[in-house]
Design a protein around this motif. Structure first.
Motif, PDB file in Angstrom:
ATOM      1  N   ILE A  24     -32.183  84.920  15.358  1.00 49.89           N
ATOM      2  CA  ILE A  24     -31.714  83.658  14.763  1.00 49.89           C
ATOM      3  C   ILE A  24     -32.572  83.428  13.522  1.00 49.89           C
ATOM      4  O   ILE A  24     -33.772  83.177  13.631  1.00 49.89           O
ATOM      5  CB  ILE A  24     -31.870  82.481  15.744  1.00 49.89           C
ATOM      6  CG1 ILE A  24     -31.115  82.773  17.049  1.00 49.89           C
ATOM      7  CG2 ILE A  24     -31.383  81.189  15.115  1.00 49.89           C
ATOM      8  CD1 ILE A  24     -31.395  81.768  18.158  1.00 49.89           C
ATOM      9  N   SER A  33     -29.911  78.024   9.153  1.00 49.50           N
ATOM     10  CA  SER A  33     -28.677  78.525   9.775  1.00 49.50           C
ATOM     11  C   SER A  33     -27.598  78.930   8.768  1.00 49.50           C
ATOM     12  O   SER A  33     -26.730  79.729   9.079  1.00 49.50           O
ATOM     13  CB  SER A  33     -28.122  77.463  10.697  1.00 49.50           C
ATOM     14  OG  SER A  33     -28.047  76.234   9.993  1.00 49.50           O
ATOM     15  N   ILE A  55     -26.964  79.581  17.052  1.00 49.82           N
ATOM     16  CA  ILE A  55     -27.492  80.043  18.354  1.00 49.82           C
ATOM     17  C   ILE A  55     -26.337  80.554  19.214  1.00 49.82           C
ATOM     18  O   ILE A  55     -26.440  81.596  19.868  1.00 49.82           O
ATOM     19  CB  ILE A  55     -28.274  78.900  19.057  1.00 49.82           C
ATOM     20  CG1 ILE A  55     -29.545  78.590  18.264  1.00 49.82           C
ATOM     21  CG2 ILE A  55     -28.616  79.268  20.503  1.00 49.82           C
ATOM     22  CD1 ILE A  55     -30.285  77.337  18.698  1.00 49.82           C
ATOM     23  N   SER A  79     -25.386  84.002  17.995  1.00 46.52           N
ATOM     24  CA  SER A  79     -26.350  85.065  18.290  1.00 46.52           C
ATOM     25  C   SER A  79     -26.482  85.343  19.789  1.00 46.52           C
ATOM     26  O   SER A  79     -27.095  86.313  20.182  1.00 46.52           O
ATOM     27  CB  SER A  79     -27.716  84.738  17.690  1.00 46.52           C
ATOM     28  OG  SER A  79     -28.219  83.614  18.325  1.00 46.52           O
ATOM     29  N   ALA A  91     -36.199  84.111  17.567  1.00 46.92           N
ATOM     30  CA  ALA A  91     -35.809  82.890  16.844  1.00 46.92           C
ATOM     31  C   ALA A  91     -36.886  82.509  15.842  1.00 46.92           C
ATOM     32  O   ALA A  91     -38.036  82.270  16.220  1.00 46.92           O
ATOM     33  CB  ALA A  91     -35.591  81.756  17.843  1.00 46.92           C
ATOM     34  N   PRO A 127     -36.370  77.878  14.364  1.00 47.30           N
ATOM     35  CA  PRO A 127     -34.987  77.408  14.501  1.00 47.30           C
ATOM     36  C   PRO A 127     -34.801  75.912  14.264  1.00 47.30           C
ATOM     37  O   PRO A 127     -33.672  75.456  14.112  1.00 47.30           O
ATOM     38  CB  PRO A 127     -34.631  77.764  15.959  1.00 47.30           C
ATOM     39  CG  PRO A 127     -35.932  77.855  16.658  1.00 47.30           C
ATOM     40  CD  PRO A 127     -36.934  78.317  15.644  1.00 47.30           C
TER      41      PRO A 127
END
Ligand code: SF4
Length: 333
Positions: free
Chosen positions: A103, A107, A172, A175, A185, A188
């Motif tokens: 991740i 995003s 999330i 993934s 991650a 995140p």
């Protein structure tokens, strides 16, 4: 085999060339890790300490100017350890998202801004799942989103139409669509407000519980580690300085740097000024000799600027790299 992910003596540096002059930034320097299955493993440390680079290395994503000079990363696949650095591009593609997923920080970079999320999810599934038509893949996506408490209606949106927190939750979901055994991650919850942060962390915990997999979570935010990590490593200038259960690290921090990280956290009702480590992190191009923390360490003594303390075990689940602790203590007498 307990560990799903192992790293041995990683020496991974940025090789930078400016105007014919070569400079080497030691971003990940002698790192060893053994990460078991079914836990949230946190990696903490100030910005620029090498956390994100370490995560890329664990993903076996080493692109110039980053170069691996030494060390190995192993994944435990079907009860056998495989060397992640020796995988071909095809083998890496097969393992990525099914065995290990990533991740990224921010995003937006996980999505194509000009495609609706439905297209991104279906394109992703089509490139990894064989023998299913688009209807079946769509139903698989809807089911996964519902399991994570997300409405399948978000699939009709473009990435920019979602809030930062919702976009991160969708990243999330993407993934974890193929139920990977390991999720890496990278910060995140960066740039999210506290409400969105809580939703993202809750989602990660739900995913981990549902899949019983391992999440390696990189963040500088010690509060997040306190909330969701079972074990954690403290990184400083490319090295692991302390490692142990989150409970041990917070209740009995042994390394002076960890003590600063913990004591600088705000406490409700306590208005005394928080103390942070004096000075700033060293250059990774010209790191100081000896213990990398010695220029900032109030407990430093002459040996600290001459020799490098090893990361040694002080109890069954706690290691530290400081001459004042564990077997390293003998060296300072
Ligand atoms: Fe401080 Fe020395 Fe320990 Fe490094 S080895 S943390 S300089 S006391």
């Amino acid at each position: 085999m307990n560990e799903v992910l192992k790293a041995e003596n990683l020496q991974v540096f940025y090789v930078l060339e400016t105007l014919g002059e070569k400079r080497i930034a030691k971003a990940v320097h002698g790192v060893n890790l053994q990460i078991p299955g079914n836990e949230v493993y946190g990696i903490a440390g100030e910005s620029g300490c090498g956390k994100t680079t370490l995560l890329k290395v664990l993903f076996a994503n080493i692109e110039p100017p980053l170069r691996a000079f030494e060390g190995r990363v192993y994944y435990c696949v079907n009860d056998k350890y495989i060397d992640a650095f020796s995988l071909s591009a095809r083998e890496k593609r097969e393992l990525r998202w099914t065995y290990i997923s990533y991740i990224p920080q921010g995003s937006m970079s996980a999505f194509n801004p000009v495609k609706k999320l439905k297209v991104t999810f279906l394109d992703f599934l089509e490139s990894h799942v064989r023998g299913k038509d688009r209807e079946e893949l769509l139903s698989l996506t809807n089911h996964h989103l519902k399991t994570l408490g997300l409405s399948p209606r978000i699939l009709d949106a473009y990435p920019h139409q979602l809030s930062g927190g919702m976009r991160q939750r969708v990243a999330i979901a993407l993934s974890t669509l193929l139920k990977p055994r390991i999720i890496l991650a990278d910060e995140p919850t960066t740039a999210l407000d506290v409400v969105a942060q809580r939703a993202v962390l809750q989602l990660m915990q739900d995913v981990q519980k549902e899949l019983q997999n391992t999440i390696v979570l990189v963040t500088h935010d010690m509060g997040i580690h306190a909330n969701i990590a079972t074990r954690m490593a403290i990184m400083y200038a490319g090295k692991i300085m302390e490692e142990g259960s989150t409970e041990d690290i917070f209740n009995h921090p042994l390394h002076p740097y960890t003590q600063y990280l913990i004591h600088s956290l705000p406490k409700i009702g306590d208005k005394t000024p928080r103390e942070s480590a004096p000075g700033s992190p060293p250059s990774l191009v010209e790191p100081p000799p000896g213990c990398l923390f010695h220029p900032r360490c109030p407990q430093a003594f002459p040996l600290c600027s001459q020799e490098v303390p090893e990361l040694v075990r002080v109890n069954i689940d706690h290691k530290v790299a400081c001459f004042l602790r564990g077997n390293n203590r003998a060296s300072c007498s």
